[in-house]
Scaffold this motif. Structure first.
Motif, PDB file in Angstrom:
ATOM      1  N   SER A  73     -28.184 -37.982  32.508  1.00 57.66           N
ATOM      2  CA  SER A  73     -27.461 -37.532  31.305  1.00 57.66           C
ATOM      3  C   SER A  73     -27.642 -36.064  30.932  1.00 57.66           C
ATOM      4  O   SER A  73     -27.006 -35.595  29.986  1.00 57.66           O
ATOM      5  N   ASP A 119     -28.313 -29.636  32.178  1.00 57.24           N
ATOM      6  CA  ASP A 119     -29.119 -28.623  32.898  1.00 57.24           C
ATOM      7  C   ASP A 119     -29.644 -29.188  34.220  1.00 57.24           C
ATOM      8  O   ASP A 119     -29.660 -28.499  35.242  1.00 57.24           O
ATOM      9  N   THR A 123     -18.355 -39.784  27.647  1.00 58.65           N
ATOM     10  CA  THR A 123     -18.710 -38.609  26.858  1.00 58.65           C
ATOM     11  C   THR A 123     -17.501 -37.715  26.610  1.00 58.65           C
ATOM     12  O   THR A 123     -16.580 -37.665  27.441  1.00 58.65           O
ATOM     13  N   LYS A 183     -33.420 -32.509  25.238  1.00 60.68           N
ATOM     14  CA  LYS A 183     -32.138 -32.250  24.579  1.00 60.68           C
ATOM     15  C   LYS A 183     -32.352 -31.375  23.338  1.00 60.68           C
ATOM     16  O   LYS A 183     -33.438 -31.370  22.755  1.00 60.68           O
ATOM     17  N   LEU A 212     -35.969 -31.131  21.297  1.00 63.59           N
ATOM     18  CA  LEU A 212     -36.709 -30.008  21.900  1.00 63.59           C
ATOM     19  C   LEU A 212     -37.083 -28.987  20.822  1.00 63.59           C
ATOM     20  O   LEU A 212     -38.228 -28.522  20.746  1.00 63.59           O
ATOM     21  N   MET A 213     -36.101 -28.677  19.964  1.00 62.56           N
ATOM     22  CA  MET A 213     -36.354 -27.655  18.932  1.00 62.56           C
ATOM     23  C   MET A 213     -37.351 -28.167  17.886  1.00 62.56           C
ATOM     24  O   MET A 213     -38.233 -27.428  17.453  1.00 62.56           O
ATOM     25  N   ASN A 231     -25.000 -23.877  17.808  1.00 66.26           N
ATOM     26  CA  ASN A 231     -26.387 -24.183  18.180  1.00 66.26           C
ATOM     27  C   ASN A 231     -27.375 -23.423  17.299  1.00 66.26           C
ATOM     28  O   ASN A 231     -28.411 -23.963  16.904  1.00 66.26           O
TER      29      ASN A 231
HETATM   30  O1  DAU Z   1     -21.249 -34.087  24.248  1.00 72.40           O
HETATM   31  C1  DAU Z   1     -21.950 -35.208  24.692  1.00 72.40           C
HETATM   32  C2  DAU Z   1     -23.055 -34.778  25.621  1.00 72.40           C
HETATM   33  O2  DAU Z   1     -24.066 -34.174  24.817  1.00 72.40           O
HETATM   34  C3  DAU Z   1     -23.640 -35.927  26.438  1.00 72.40           C
HETATM   35  O3  DAU Z   1     -22.635 -36.432  27.285  1.00 72.40           O
HETATM   36  C4  DAU Z   1     -24.848 -35.464  27.259  1.00 72.40           C
HETATM   37  O4  DAU Z   1     -25.438 -36.559  27.924  1.00 72.40           O
HETATM   38  C5  DAU Z   1     -25.865 -34.840  26.310  1.00 72.40           C
HETATM   39  O5  DAU Z   1     -26.955 -34.339  27.048  1.00 72.40           O
HETATM   40  C6  DAU Z   1     -25.218 -33.719  25.488  1.00 72.40           C
HETATM   41  O6  DAU Z   1     -24.890 -32.597  26.333  1.00 72.40           O
HETATM   42  P1  DAU Z   1     -25.125 -31.085  25.835  1.00 72.40           P
HETATM   43  O7  DAU Z   1     -25.226 -30.211  27.008  1.00 72.40           O
HETATM   44  O8  DAU Z   1     -24.134 -30.724  24.778  1.00 72.40           O
HETATM   45  O9  DAU Z   1     -26.566 -31.279  25.113  1.00 72.40           O
HETATM   46  P2  DAU Z   1     -27.908 -30.403  25.123  1.00 72.40           P
HETATM   47  O10 DAU Z   1     -28.809 -31.018  24.101  1.00 72.40           O
HETATM   48  O11 DAU Z   1     -28.437 -30.215  26.499  1.00 72.40           O
HETATM   49  O12 DAU Z   1     -27.405 -29.008  24.585  1.00 72.40           O
HETATM   50  C7  DAU Z   1     -26.738 -28.892  23.343  1.00 72.40           C
HETATM   51  C8  DAU Z   1     -26.342 -27.441  23.179  1.00 72.40           C
HETATM   52  O13 DAU Z   1     -27.534 -26.665  22.991  1.00 72.40           O
HETATM   53  C9  DAU Z   1     -25.645 -26.831  24.378  1.00 72.40           C
HETATM   54  O14 DAU Z   1     -24.667 -25.907  23.937  1.00 72.40           O
HETATM   55  C10 DAU Z   1     -26.755 -26.093  25.124  1.00 72.40           C
HETATM   56  C11 DAU Z   1     -27.678 -25.650  24.010  1.00 72.40           C
HETATM   57  N1  DAU Z   1     -29.105 -25.591  24.341  1.00 72.40           N
HETATM   58  C12 DAU Z   1     -29.689 -26.674  24.916  1.00 72.40           C
HETATM   59  C13 DAU Z   1     -31.041 -26.659  25.226  1.00 72.40           C
HETATM   60  C14 DAU Z   1     -31.692 -27.853  25.889  1.00 72.40           C
HETATM   61  C15 DAU Z   1     -29.854 -24.452  24.025  1.00 72.40           C
HETATM   62  O15 DAU Z   1     -29.310 -23.473  23.480  1.00 72.40           O
HETATM   63  N2  DAU Z   1     -31.182 -24.430  24.332  1.00 72.40           N
HETATM   64  C16 DAU Z   1     -31.816 -25.489  24.934  1.00 72.40           C
HETATM   65  O16 DAU Z   1     -33.044 -25.402  25.215  1.00 72.40           O
END
Ligand code: DAU
Ligand code: NAD
Length: 336
Positions: A85, A88, A125, A189, A193-194, A249
């Motif tokens: 899921s 990255d 998704t 995620k 994480l934050m 974000n």
């Molecule tokens: O939209 C639904 C999707 O949301 C799901 O299908 C995925 O399984 C799920 O992981 C999620 O995907 P994202 O890529 O949107 O989620 P993520 O939490 O990895 O990142 C959210 C946003 O935050 C994205 O724009 C990247 C940014 N980010 C993420 C991380 C981990 C950061 O800026 N810094 C980070 O350390």
């Protein structure tokens, strides 16, 4: 109903198992999960003794094992949450995503066809639609234009689900939800994480300019939407799920920093994600108008409760982040 839930030891799956067990005491639930790095039986410790709940470790790609389980447990409904899921991880290792997300879905669809499953529900998704500019929303008619290996593997799975409906008449539904947050989310995620980094006084890595937009939904509201589609969805239909909670974000990170009284100095802009989708926003009208779905949480109430959960469950995420989870798992659940 005898329901097979795959991937039920992950974030959304474990929330869904608990939601369904408390709402439907007369249904039987079989949770099948491979327990990859993201699967955590600790998420289910409160329900593991329930008479109408069984957990079995297996791989959805293993057709013989999955067929045996479906037969032995007289399964009539399959809900497929199991997936790789994290976007990255898909950028560094796409193969695992093709295997579980596409091959695994095809295996389950074959079993559904062969074992006369009455409903197959695919948890997909909004990322299959690709990215939006500053205006507009994803509807169920938006063309699929996935940009990451993760989203293209989920789109491939969705197309197979569609094909089994068109070709074999299998009773299928697909839900396409926006970004979830809430208790039990793996701390790779954004939101967990934050929160956990801020509590550990570690840097908060924001990709690119921090202005990418995600549309956030509390996991319990996703569960109630899946429940509705399971019981009332029309055969072959896709339902988008989202609650109109668009945030950049950087807004999310600042909200967390403020709520925890952490230092703004922790916020660190880092190199952007490759192929980083700019904006997601869901139009949930089909689900709200046709099936009567309504989310319970606003983003403000949901994020407050979620931050509180991570504050109160520090051991849960510390064990995962320290890499200690696998040792713990082997001791606690040896032989299960
Ligand atoms: O939209 C639904 C999707 O949301 C799901 O299908 C995925 O399984 C799920 O992981 C999620 O995907 P994202 O890529 O949107 O989620 P993520 O939490 O990895 O990142 C959210 C946003 O935050 C994205 O724009 C990247 C940014 N980010 C993420 C991380 C981990 C950061 O800026 N810094 C980070 O350390
Ligand atoms: P997660 O990574 O937390 O959980 C995935 C679960 O699947 C884990 O328990 C893992 O062990 C299991 N799994 C992986 N490969 C398997 C295999 N081969 N066989 C059996 N089990 C396997 O993911 P999540 O965030 O809970 O997402 C669940 C589903 O919802 C996924 O299909 C995802 O694409 C979808 N989804 C997630 C979001 C989100 O924001 N997290 C939004 C929309 C849709």
């Amino acid at each position: 109903m005898h329901i097979l839930i795959t991937g039920g030891a992950g974030f959304i799956g474990s929330n869904f198992v608990k939601y369904m067990l408390s709402k439907y005491p007369d249904y039987q639930f079989l949770n099948v999960d491979l327990l990859t790095y993201a699967g955590n039986l600790e998420n289910l410790k409160d329900v593991k003794e329930k008479a109408n709940y069984t957990f079995i470790k297996a791989d959805i790609c293993d057709k013989a094992a999955m067929t045996k389980l479906v037969r032995e447990h007289s399964i009539d409904v399959i809900i497929n949450f199991a997936a790789e899921s994290h976007v990255d991880r898909s950028i560094t290792n796409p193969g695992a995503f093709v295997q579980t997300n596409i091959v695994g879905t095809q295996v389950l669809l074959d079993i559904a066809k062969e074992q006369n499953i009455t409903k197959y529900l695919q948890i997909s998704t909004d990322e299959v639609y690709g990215t939006l500019g500053s205006e507009g929303y994803f509807t169920e008619e938006t063309p699929l234009q996935p940009n990451s290996p993760y989203s293209s593997s989920k789109a491939g799975a969705d197309l197979l689900v569609r094909a089994y409906y068109e070709t074999y008449g299998l009773n299928v539904n697909i839900t396409r939800c926006s970004n979830n947050y809430g208790p039990l989310q793996f701390p790779e995620k954004l939101i967990p994480l934050m929160i956990s980094n801020a509590l550990e006084n570690k840097p908060l890595p924001v990709y690119g300019d921090g202005k990418n937009v995600r549309d956030w939904l509390h996991v319990e509201d996703h569960c109630s939407a899946i429940d509705l589609v399971l019981h009332k969805g029309d055969a072959g239909e896709v339902y988008n799920v989202g609650g109109h909670n668009e945030r950049t974000n950087i807004e999310i990170v600042e909200t967390i920093v403020e709520a925890l009284g952490a230092s703004k100095e922790l916020i660190t802009f880092v190199e952007d994600r490759l192929g980083h989708d700019r904006r997601y926003a869901i139009d949930p009208e089909k689900l709200t108008k046709k099936l009567g779905w309504k989310p319970k949480y606003t983003f403000e109430t949901g994020i407050k409760e979620t931050i509180q959960w991570y504050l109160e469950n520090r051991e849960w995420w510390e064990r995962i982040k320290s890499g200690d989870y696998m040792n713990y798992y082997q001791q606690q659940y040896a032989g299960k």
